[in-house]
Design a protein around this motif. Sequence first.
Motif, PDB file in Angstrom:
ATOM      1  N   GLU A 317       0.804  -1.552   0.108  1.00  0.00           N
ATOM      2  CA  GLU A 317       0.316   0.201  -0.073  1.00  0.00           C
ATOM      3  C   GLU A 317       0.807   1.046  -0.373  1.00  0.00           C
ATOM      4  N   GLN A 318       2.502   1.317   0.537  1.00  0.00           N
ATOM      5  CA  GLN A 318       3.115   2.748   0.300  1.00  0.00           C
ATOM      6  C   GLN A 318       3.268   2.645  -0.777  1.00  0.00           C
ATOM      7  N   VAL A 319       3.896   1.298  -1.416  1.00  0.00           N
ATOM      8  CA  VAL A 319       4.408   1.401  -2.873  1.00  0.00           C
ATOM      9  C   VAL A 319       3.503   1.886  -3.736  1.00  0.00           C
ATOM     10  N   PHE A 320       2.086   1.840  -3.312  1.00  0.00           N
ATOM     11  CA  PHE A 320       0.886   2.600  -4.394  1.00  0.00           C
ATOM     12  C   PHE A 320       0.801   3.739  -3.622  1.00  0.00           C
ATOM     13  N   ALA A 321       0.540   4.322  -2.783  1.00  0.00           N
ATOM     14  CA  ALA A 321       0.554   5.543  -2.522  1.00  0.00           C
ATOM     15  C   ALA A 321       1.677   6.659  -2.704  1.00  0.00           C
ATOM     16  N   LEU A 322       3.017   6.415  -3.097  1.00  0.00           N
ATOM     17  CA  LEU A 322       3.827   6.554  -4.213  1.00  0.00           C
ATOM     18  C   LEU A 322       3.960   6.824  -4.684  1.00  0.00           C
ATOM     19  N   ALA A 323       3.297   5.885  -5.854  1.00  0.00           N
ATOM     20  CA  ALA A 323       2.820   5.817  -7.683  1.00  0.00           C
ATOM     21  C   ALA A 323       1.806   6.718  -7.661  1.00  0.00           C
ATOM     22  N   ALA A 324       0.603   6.865  -6.501  1.00  0.00           N
ATOM     23  CA  ALA A 324      -0.499   7.536  -6.982  1.00  0.00           C
ATOM     24  C   ALA A 324      -0.145   8.877  -6.922  1.00  0.00           C
ATOM     25  N   LEU A 325       0.768   9.154  -5.565  1.00  0.00           N
ATOM     26  CA  LEU A 325       1.202  10.877  -5.985  1.00  0.00           C
ATOM     27  C   LEU A 325       1.638  11.113  -6.832  1.00  0.00           C
ATOM     28  N   LEU A 326       2.394   9.919  -7.595  1.00  0.00           N
ATOM     29  CA  LEU A 326       3.685  10.101  -9.167  1.00  0.00           C
ATOM     30  C   LEU A 326       2.503  10.075 -10.526  1.00  0.00           C
ATOM     31  N   GLU A 327       1.684   9.604 -10.155  1.00  0.00           N
ATOM     32  CA  GLU A 327       0.359   9.551 -11.030  1.00  0.00           C
ATOM     33  C   GLU A 327      -0.460  10.646 -11.050  1.00  0.00           C
ATOM     34  N   THR A 328      -0.540  11.767  -9.933  1.00  0.00           N
ATOM     35  CA  THR A 328      -1.493  12.735  -9.103  1.00  0.00           C
ATOM     36  C   THR A 328      -3.325  11.584  -9.500  1.00  0.00           C
ATOM     37  N   LYS A 329      -3.271  10.703  -9.431  1.00  0.00           N
ATOM     38  CA  LYS A 329      -4.552  10.013  -8.702  1.00  0.00           C
ATOM     39  C   LYS A 329      -4.589   8.755  -8.469  1.00  0.00           C
ATOM     40  N   ALA A 330      -5.778   8.096  -8.218  1.00  0.00           N
ATOM     41  CA  ALA A 330      -5.973   6.761  -7.373  1.00  0.00           C
ATOM     42  C   ALA A 330      -4.893   6.081  -8.584  1.00  0.00           C
ATOM     43  N   VAL A 331      -4.146   4.871  -7.990  1.00  0.00           N
ATOM     44  CA  VAL A 331      -3.634   3.759  -8.694  1.00  0.00           C
ATOM     45  C   VAL A 331      -4.993   2.595  -8.435  1.00  0.00           C
ATOM     46  N   LYS A 332      -5.129   1.920  -9.597  1.00  0.00           N
ATOM     47  CA  LYS A 332      -5.681   0.711  -8.956  1.00  0.00           C
ATOM     48  C   LYS A 332      -4.707  -0.687  -9.309  1.00  0.00           C
ATOM     49  N   VAL A 333      -4.287  -1.970  -8.659  1.00  0.00           N
ATOM     50  CA  VAL A 333      -3.722  -2.470  -8.736  1.00  0.00           C
ATOM     51  C   VAL A 333      -4.214  -3.270  -9.245  1.00  0.00           C
ATOM     52  N   PRO A 334      -3.331  -3.670 -11.048  1.00  0.00           N
ATOM     53  CA  PRO A 334      -4.198  -4.519 -11.040  1.00  0.00           C
ATOM     54  C   PRO A 334      -3.381  -6.526 -11.246  1.00  0.00           C
ATOM     55  N   PRO A 335      -4.307  -7.634 -11.411  1.00  0.00           N
ATOM     56  CA  PRO A 335      -3.707  -8.610 -11.295  1.00  0.00           C
ATOM     57  C   PRO A 335      -2.377  -9.414 -11.427  1.00  0.00           C
ATOM     58  N   THR A 336      -1.879  -8.133 -12.466  1.00  0.00           N
ATOM     59  CA  THR A 336      -0.580  -9.024 -12.706  1.00  0.00           C
ATOM     60  C   THR A 336       0.306  -8.106 -11.928  1.00  0.00           C
TER      61      THR A 336
END
Length: 725
Positions: A317-336
Motif C-alpha cells: 500500500e505504501q508503494v502504491f500510495a507513492l505511485a498515486a502521488l506520482l500519477e496525480t490520481k488514484a492507482v488501481k492494483v492490476p492482477p498482474t
Amino acid sequence: MRREAARKWLAKTPETPVPALPAGFPANNPVDHFLAEKIVAYQAQARSAKVGGVDFYAKVFPILEASCLECHQGGKAKGGLHLDSRAGALKGGKSDGAAIVPGDPARSPLLARIRSQDPDEMMPPKGHRLAAADVAVVERWIAEGANWPEYRALPTVLTPLSDDLAFLRRVTLDTVGVPPSAGEIAAFAADVAADKRARAIDRLLSDPRAADHWMGYWQDVLAENPNILNPTLNNSGPFRWWIYESLADHKPLDLMVTELLRLKGSSAAGGPAGFGIASQNDVPMAAKATIVTTAFLGMETKCARCHDAPAHSAKQEQVFALAALLETKAVKVPPTSSVSMAKLREGGRKPLIEVTLEPGAAVEPHWPFPELCTESVADELAADPKDPRDRLAALVTAPQNERFAQVMANRLWARLMGRGLVDQPWDWERSKNSHPGLLRWLGRELVRSGYDADHVLRLILNSHAYQRATDPTQKQTSPLFASPAPRRLSAEQVVDSMFAATGKPFRTEEASLDIDGIREQANSITLGQPRRAWMLTSTSNERDRPALALPRIQAVCDVLAAFGWRASRPDPVTEREGAANSLQPAILGNGTMGTWVTRLSDDHGMTALALRVASPEALVDELFLRTLTRRPTAAEKLKYVAYLAPGFAERRIAPEEKTAVFPRKPEYYVSWSNHLNDLATTVRMQQEAAARKGDPATRRLTEDWRRRAEDVVWALVNSPEFLYY
C-alpha cells in the motif's frame, strides 16, 4: 521561501555538538573529531573484553547468523526480538523480555529456547537444531558476560597523511573521474602554500568534469535505462541530460530531487519526464516509487511492488500510495501486480509473504511515511499544495524529513570514503549506522548550506581521515575509518582514465541506430555523440542484427561491462558488483579498446610526447606521472630507460608530404532506414574489422622504437596500480 523555512527549522531544533578532540588525534575539521571519538570508544570496549573468553565474532556470531538472524533482524523481526545487536538482545522481544542476561545463562531465554524440545518454544522453530557444541559456546559466552563488540577486530592505528602526489591522484579521481594531467601535477607540485590541498579541492569541485564523474552513479541510483531501439521492460526515457545539467549547474540537491519528482519537460530529449517512463510495466509509477524510496529515503521497497515485503517493513500500500502521488490520481492494483493469497494457501502451508492489497483495489494519493514527517508539511512547503507531485517533492526534501538530508550526506560519504556511515545507503532498515552523531551533523550541514552537495564534499575531502595514506593490507575500509583501504576505479573511471592518461581521443559512433531519424520517437532515440563513458548505453537490438551493430561503442561497452557497468538498468543499484575477475585484465590487455589506447597513432597524446621529450629519462618520468601520478623508483627508471634508450636519438622521421586525392567518395552509413539493404551488413562488418584493427600507427616514429614505446605504455596502463587508488 524553502530556504527561509529551513533556517527556521535549524534554529528551533537541537544541534549535534561536535565532540572534543581526544589527545593525540590529528584533525582538519569537525569530521575528524567525530571519527576520533568513535575510535577511542572502540578501543575502550576492546580493552574491556575478557581475556581468553569466547571470541564473539569467531564463535558466537556465526551461530546467530546461521540460525537466528533470518527472523530476528530488520523492521519485521519476529516477536519484536532483534538478535543483530547486543542492545536488541538485551531489550528482548514481546514475550520473553531480555533474550540474554549477561553472566546468568540460567535466566537467559535465548539459551532456554535453543535447548527446548517443545515445538511451541524451541528455536529455531524449524530446520536444523543447534548442535550441542554450539549450545555450549552460547552458554559459556553468556556466562562470561556476553561480550558483544560493535565490530569485529578493526585497525585503530591512523595512517599518516598521504604524500602530495598520492593525495592529488585520489582527490582528482574522486572529483572529476580521471587522473590529474601533467599540467595539474606540475602546478600542484609548484604550489608551496600551506592551504594548497584545500585550494586544489575547491578547483576540482568547480571543474566541469565533476558532472561527468557523478553521472554513472546517479544513472545507477535512478535506474536511467534508455534503449536506442524498441523499448523493452522498464526502459526509461533518457533523462541523463537533465541529470548532467543539474550536476554541471551545481543545483541544490533538494531542488534537483524536486524537479525530478515533478516529471516535467521532455520524456525523450533528456528532461525529468523521462524518469516517469517504465515501458511494458503495468504500473510504471509503482516501479518509480521503489526507486524514490531507495534513492532518497534509504528504504528498500522493491519486494513491496507486488506484495508486502517479507524481510522489510514496507507494505504494498505504501508503494502504491507513492505511485498515486506520482500519477496525480488514484492507482488501481492490476492482477498482474499482485499475488493470490488463495493460491499461496493451497496445500495448507502458511505463506511466507502477505498480500494486503487485493487486485483491483484503488489507492489514493497520500504520504505513506508519517514517521519521517507529517503530511501537513506539504501545505507549507509545496509550490502548489494541490498538486500531488509537488506535495511528494516537498515531503521528500523538507528539512523536517531529516532522513532525506542524512541519506544524501551518507551517499556522498560512501562515494568518497569507500563505505557509508550507514553501510547500505539504499537500505537503512537492515544496516548499521556506525556514526549516528556524525551523520546527523552532516545532514544538518547539508540543510544549512542550502542543500549544496559541494559543501558536504568539501568537508569530507578536507578531513584528515580522507587524506590519510591507504593501508594496502586492508581489503575494505573499516567502519572506524582509521585508514583508507585501496579502492578500484569504477568502470567509467577505468575507461575515461585510459583515454585521459594516454591522450588518445575518445571516439565512437553516434549512439543511435536511426541516424537519419525516420522512426517514431517511441521506438527510437538518439543519445548523441559520446565523449565520456557515461554517455554509452545498450547496443542491443531485438534480433541482434549485424547491420545494426555499433562496433566502436560495443568495444568500449565490453570493457565497462567487465568492471561492473550495466548496459541496461531495469532497477536501481547503488553498489555494483566489484569482484575482480579474469576477464578484466584480459580485455584491457588484449581487447579492441586496449589497442586504441596503446598504439601510438598520429592523434595519440603519447606520440606527441615521444616526439617532444629530450631524453629517455625525461620520457619515463613523464609516462609515470601521466599514468600513475608518481615518479618511477630508481629500479623502475633504470629498467624502462634501458628499454627505451636504443634508437631514441634516431626515433623521429620527417612527416611525408600529403597529396590531395580527388574525387572523395562519401562514407557509407547504415541506419534503420537502410539496414536491410544487402550491402548494409558488409559495411558494418568492414567497420567492425576497422575498429578491431584500430587507427594506423604513426609514421613519424621509427617502427622498432615506436613498438618499444607502445610496450611501455601498455605495461603502465595494464598495471594493477593503474586500476587502484
